[in-house]
Design a protein around this motif. Sequence first.
Motif, PDB file in Angstrom:
ATOM      1  N   ALA A 198      37.440 -47.074  80.080  1.00 13.72           N
ATOM      2  CA  ALA A 198      38.090 -45.841  79.641  1.00 13.72           C
ATOM      3  C   ALA A 198      39.604 -46.001  79.753  1.00 13.72           C
ATOM      4  N   VAL A 199      40.162 -46.820  78.876  1.00  9.41           N
ATOM      5  CA  VAL A 199      41.612 -47.000  78.780  1.00  9.41           C
ATOM      6  C   VAL A 199      41.965 -47.119  77.300  1.00  9.41           C
ATOM      7  N   SER A 200      43.233 -46.973  76.998  1.00 10.31           N
ATOM      8  CA  SER A 200      43.685 -47.125  75.613  1.00 10.31           C
ATOM      9  C   SER A 200      43.713 -48.604  75.234  1.00 10.31           C
ATOM     10  N   PRO A 201      43.692 -48.906  73.951  1.00  7.58           N
ATOM     11  CA  PRO A 201      43.825 -50.301  73.523  1.00  7.58           C
ATOM     12  C   PRO A 201      45.124 -50.945  74.032  1.00  7.58           C
ATOM     13  N   GLU A 202      46.185 -50.159  74.075  1.00  9.96           N
ATOM     14  CA  GLU A 202      47.465 -50.680  74.556  1.00  9.96           C
ATOM     15  C   GLU A 202      47.394 -51.021  76.044  1.00  9.96           C
ATOM     16  N   ALA A 221      38.148 -51.458  70.163  1.00  9.66           N
ATOM     17  CA  ALA A 221      38.231 -50.038  70.520  1.00  9.66           C
ATOM     18  C   ALA A 221      37.170 -49.241  69.787  1.00  9.66           C
ATOM     19  N   ALA A 222      36.586 -48.295  70.502  1.00  8.36           N
ATOM     20  CA  ALA A 222      35.649 -47.335  69.924  1.00  8.36           C
ATOM     21  C   ALA A 222      36.429 -46.045  69.736  1.00  8.36           C
ATOM     22  N   GLU A 223      37.066 -45.949  68.575  1.00  6.98           N
ATOM     23  CA  GLU A 223      37.986 -44.858  68.296  1.00  6.98           C
ATOM     24  C   GLU A 223      38.975 -44.769  69.454  1.00  6.98           C
ATOM     25  N   ASN A 224      39.201 -43.617  70.027  1.00  5.70           N
ATOM     26  CA  ASN A 224      40.134 -43.531  71.162  1.00  5.70           C
ATOM     27  C   ASN A 224      39.405 -43.236  72.465  1.00  5.70           C
ATOM     28  N   GLU A 225      38.114 -43.537  72.501  1.00  5.34           N
ATOM     29  CA  GLU A 225      37.308 -43.181  73.658  1.00  5.34           C
ATOM     30  C   GLU A 225      37.108 -44.307  74.659  1.00  5.34           C
ATOM     31  N   ALA A 226      37.042 -45.559  74.193  1.00  4.94           N
ATOM     32  CA  ALA A 226      36.733 -46.671  75.089  1.00  4.94           C
ATOM     33  C   ALA A 226      37.168 -47.975  74.442  1.00  4.94           C
ATOM     34  N   VAL A 227      37.332 -48.994  75.282  1.00  2.62           N
ATOM     35  CA  VAL A 227      37.620 -50.335  74.781  1.00  2.62           C
ATOM     36  C   VAL A 227      36.691 -51.332  75.456  1.00  2.62           C
ATOM     37  N   ARG A 232      30.185 -44.993  67.237  1.00  2.00           N
ATOM     38  CA  ARG A 232      31.595 -44.808  66.895  1.00  2.00           C
ATOM     39  C   ARG A 232      32.082 -45.966  66.036  1.00  2.00           C
ATOM     40  N   ARG A 233      33.117 -45.706  65.261  1.00  2.00           N
ATOM     41  CA  ARG A 233      33.720 -46.781  64.461  1.00  2.00           C
ATOM     42  C   ARG A 233      34.486 -47.708  65.411  1.00  2.00           C
ATOM     43  N   LEU A 234      34.182 -48.995  65.349  1.00  2.00           N
ATOM     44  CA  LEU A 234      34.832 -49.985  66.201  1.00  2.00           C
ATOM     45  C   LEU A 234      35.880 -50.752  65.405  1.00  2.00           C
TER      46      LEU A 234
END
Length: 143
Positions: free
Chosen positions: A99-103, A34-40, A61-63
């Motif tokens: 463009a989805v959440s890690p979950e 995950a790139a913060e909460n922006e992308a996976v 971004r922090r991965l």
Amino acid sequence: SKQLKSLWDFCVVCLNPPLFGNPVYGKAYVYVIAAENEAVKIGVAKNIQRRLKSLQTAHCRRLTVTHEIECAGRSEAYAIECRAHRLLKQNLMSGEWFAVSPEAAKATMDKAIIGLEEERSRKKEEASKSPGYTPPTVIQAEP
């Protein structure tokens, strides 16, 4: 030879099946980074931490690795990755970033695994109904 137009063509042509193939090449992992909460990113690696470091070098971004699934071999890992990519294609941002959440990415990987297992079971059942069918002998290579 057929020219591939996209990642999805590549997945269909090259990786569908083998399903859960020969583990000769050793373990591989399907991961969600995950790139913060922006992308996976859903991908395959033998060494996830090395892959994370190489991606981080070129990313602003922090991965973080949020999920990983250990697979018996690369063909299994690529089959899961490819099916997950196809399931998420409407959320494609660029390359293998979605463009989805890690979950949601983890749930999609779980769905991909279930789909592959169902397909493998269906094919095995269809083959067993063929006249003169003899189940294949599984041979595992020595490490």
